[in-house]
Write a protein that holds these residues in place. Sequence first.
Motif, PDB file in Angstrom:
ATOM      1  N   ILE A 290       0.800  -1.173  -0.163  1.00 48.60           N
ATOM      2  CA  ILE A 290       0.179  -0.062   0.039  1.00 48.60           C
ATOM      3  C   ILE A 290       0.824   1.321   0.160  1.00 48.60           C
ATOM      4  CG2 ILE A 290      -1.988  -1.182   1.042  1.00 48.60           C
ATOM      5  CD1 ILE A 290      -1.371   0.305   3.525  1.00 48.60           C
TER       6      ILE A 290
ATOM      7  N   VAL B  52       2.320   4.572   4.590  1.00 50.19           N
ATOM      8  CA  VAL B  52       1.128   4.420   5.168  1.00 50.19           C
ATOM      9  C   VAL B  52       0.751   5.896   5.652  1.00 50.19           C
ATOM     10  CG1 VAL B  52      -0.099   3.478   7.169  1.00 50.19           C
ATOM     11  CG2 VAL B  52       1.677   2.118   5.991  1.00 50.19           C
TER      12      VAL B  52
ATOM     13  N   SER C   6      -2.606   6.337   6.987  1.00 51.80           N
ATOM     14  CA  SER C   6      -3.624   6.362   8.276  1.00 51.80           C
ATOM     15  C   SER C   6      -4.207   5.057   8.624  1.00 51.80           C
ATOM     16  CB  SER C   6      -4.859   7.261   8.003  1.00 51.80           C
ATOM     17  OG  SER C   6      -5.559   6.766   6.945  1.00 51.80           O
TER      18      SER C   6
ATOM     19  N   THR D 223       1.840   8.856  10.341  1.00 55.52           N
ATOM     20  CA  THR D 223       0.610   8.265  10.154  1.00 55.52           C
ATOM     21  C   THR D 223      -0.251   8.594  11.089  1.00 55.52           C
ATOM     22  OG1 THR D 223       1.901   6.212   9.219  1.00 55.52           O
ATOM     23  CG2 THR D 223      -0.273   5.988  10.187  1.00 55.52           C
TER      24      THR D 223
ATOM     25  N   GLU E 264      -8.933  -0.458   9.048  1.00 54.41           N
ATOM     26  CA  GLU E 264      -8.580  -0.048   7.593  1.00 54.41           C
ATOM     27  C   GLU E 264      -7.213   0.490   7.660  1.00 54.41           C
ATOM     28  OE1 GLU E 264     -11.463   2.726   6.349  1.00 54.41           O
ATOM     29  OE2 GLU E 264     -13.220   1.333   6.740  1.00 54.41           O
TER      30      GLU E 264
ATOM     31  N   HIS F 219      -4.814   2.789   5.061  1.00 57.37           N
ATOM     32  CA  HIS F 219      -4.815   3.408   3.729  1.00 57.37           C
ATOM     33  C   HIS F 219      -3.391   4.020   3.622  1.00 57.37           C
ATOM     34  CE1 HIS F 219      -9.087   3.226   3.775  1.00 57.37           C
ATOM     35  NE2 HIS F 219      -9.162   3.839   5.255  1.00 57.37           N
TER      36      HIS F 219
ATOM     37  N   SER G 173      -5.262   0.424  -0.253  1.00 56.44           N
ATOM     38  CA  SER G 173      -5.899   0.590   1.157  1.00 56.44           C
ATOM     39  C   SER G 173      -6.311  -0.901   1.421  1.00 56.44           C
ATOM     40  CB  SER G 173      -7.204   1.327   1.004  1.00 56.44           C
ATOM     41  OG  SER G 173      -7.038   2.641   0.762  1.00 56.44           O
TER      42      SER G 173
ATOM     43  N   PHE H 185      -8.968  -3.339   3.796  1.00 56.81           N
ATOM     44  CA  PHE H 185      -9.941  -3.278   4.408  1.00 56.81           C
ATOM     45  C   PHE H 185     -10.264  -4.707   5.234  1.00 56.81           C
ATOM     46  CE2 PHE H 185     -10.441  -0.214   1.152  1.00 56.81           C
ATOM     47  CZ  PHE H 185     -11.210   0.803   1.781  1.00 56.81           C
TER      48      PHE H 185
ATOM     49  N   THR I  46      -6.083  -1.753  -4.791  1.00 53.40           N
ATOM     50  CA  THR I  46      -4.857  -0.797  -5.456  1.00 53.40           C
ATOM     51  C   THR I  46      -5.549  -0.294  -6.834  1.00 53.40           C
ATOM     52  OG1 THR I  46      -3.972  -2.692  -6.488  1.00 53.40           O
ATOM     53  CG2 THR I  46      -3.327  -2.371  -4.264  1.00 53.40           C
TER      54      THR I  46
END
Length: 333
Positions: free
Chosen positions: A140, A143, A145, A222, A240, A242, A247, A249, A266
């Motif tokens: 991802i 990072v 969040s 972050t 989650e 992000h 991201s 989930f 993605t």
Amino acid sequence: MRWALIGASTIARQYMIDAIRAERGEIMRVMSASADRAREFAAEHQIPKSGIDLDEALRDSQVDAVYISTTNEKHLSQALAAMNAGKHVLCEKPLAMTLDDATTMVRAAEQAGLVFATNHHLRCSGSHRAVRDLIVSGRIGDVLSLRLHHAVFLPPHLQGWRINAPGAGGGVIPDITVHDADVARFLLGEDPVSVVAQMASSGLGDGVEDSAMSVWTMPSGTMVMSHESFTHPFAGSGLEVHGTEGSIFARDVMTQNPIGSIELVTASGREAIGFDAHNLYREGVRRFHAAVAGEGEPAATGVDGVKSLAVALAVRDAAARGVRVDVNFGDVR
Ligand code: NDP
């Protein structure tokens, strides 16, 4: 490994007895504040000995380790007594009521050369490990969040000290925010620096908060958002993460069982991510047994327990005073 259970608790009954036995641990005795409860608990679970005398339990040379799952205000004295008697300790979260007390437990174990672990089960789950692997492998990108959704409904049989006894460590912050702090530290590999927070009583809490929301600042920048509650029957749990390139989930993964699902999104599209569905508590016991045998560290150490408590204490302080609070880890590194 031969165990004594300190506390005739729900968590021991529902998860830990099976987990210990599945890892070929033997449960030698159970201790409770009530002789009747101890006797009934022992009979129900085929545990040979029971009693109300902690010293007697700790004098038992057939006991190598204790699992402490009493209410939170008792953890400190029981853990220190166990360590004085030369027993390794697996202690429930939160380790103690204060940072100093939790730190004292860690130092006592270090001085005695004993294994001291915190029963943070979520970092033992295949789902959380899969999420961490996605982050570490760069899937991802950077990072940005982490959102932790841990607003659940406290089942009626647990609506006791958790909702009305501050002196026993009640409240959703010591109960669930500590877990979320451990999850954030485990997933992101860094410790929160400061927090802002709000807390509320939304139907169950009687003298303690039953809901909390907080935002944590991490050293990397972050942002972490965390929501805990005892009063949300239908919210579901999850997290989650992000990042700049994708991201993650993860749904229904803030649980005691190896359930839930993970989806990676993605620019290439959506991908379901598989994970190992092993028992979370059994994995914790496996790692504890290995640590006692000199093979590695427990899944969550005593230091991890101090740090999760430190974050939870900062959240409560920030919510109570309505200000940003720096997380104080004391002298634990
Ligand atoms: P319980 O309320 O089931 O047990 C806590 C204590 O309450 C027991 O040690 C027992 O005291 C006493 N107790 C149990 N039944 C009764 C009864 N009928 N009447 C009066 N007292 C009773 O708590 P939990 O099992 O939910 O939690 C125990 C600890 O484990 C806490 O520290 C909690 O934070 C932690 N926990 C951790 C979880 C995890 O996933 N890591 C999940 C759930 C809890 P005595 O021992 O003296 O008999």
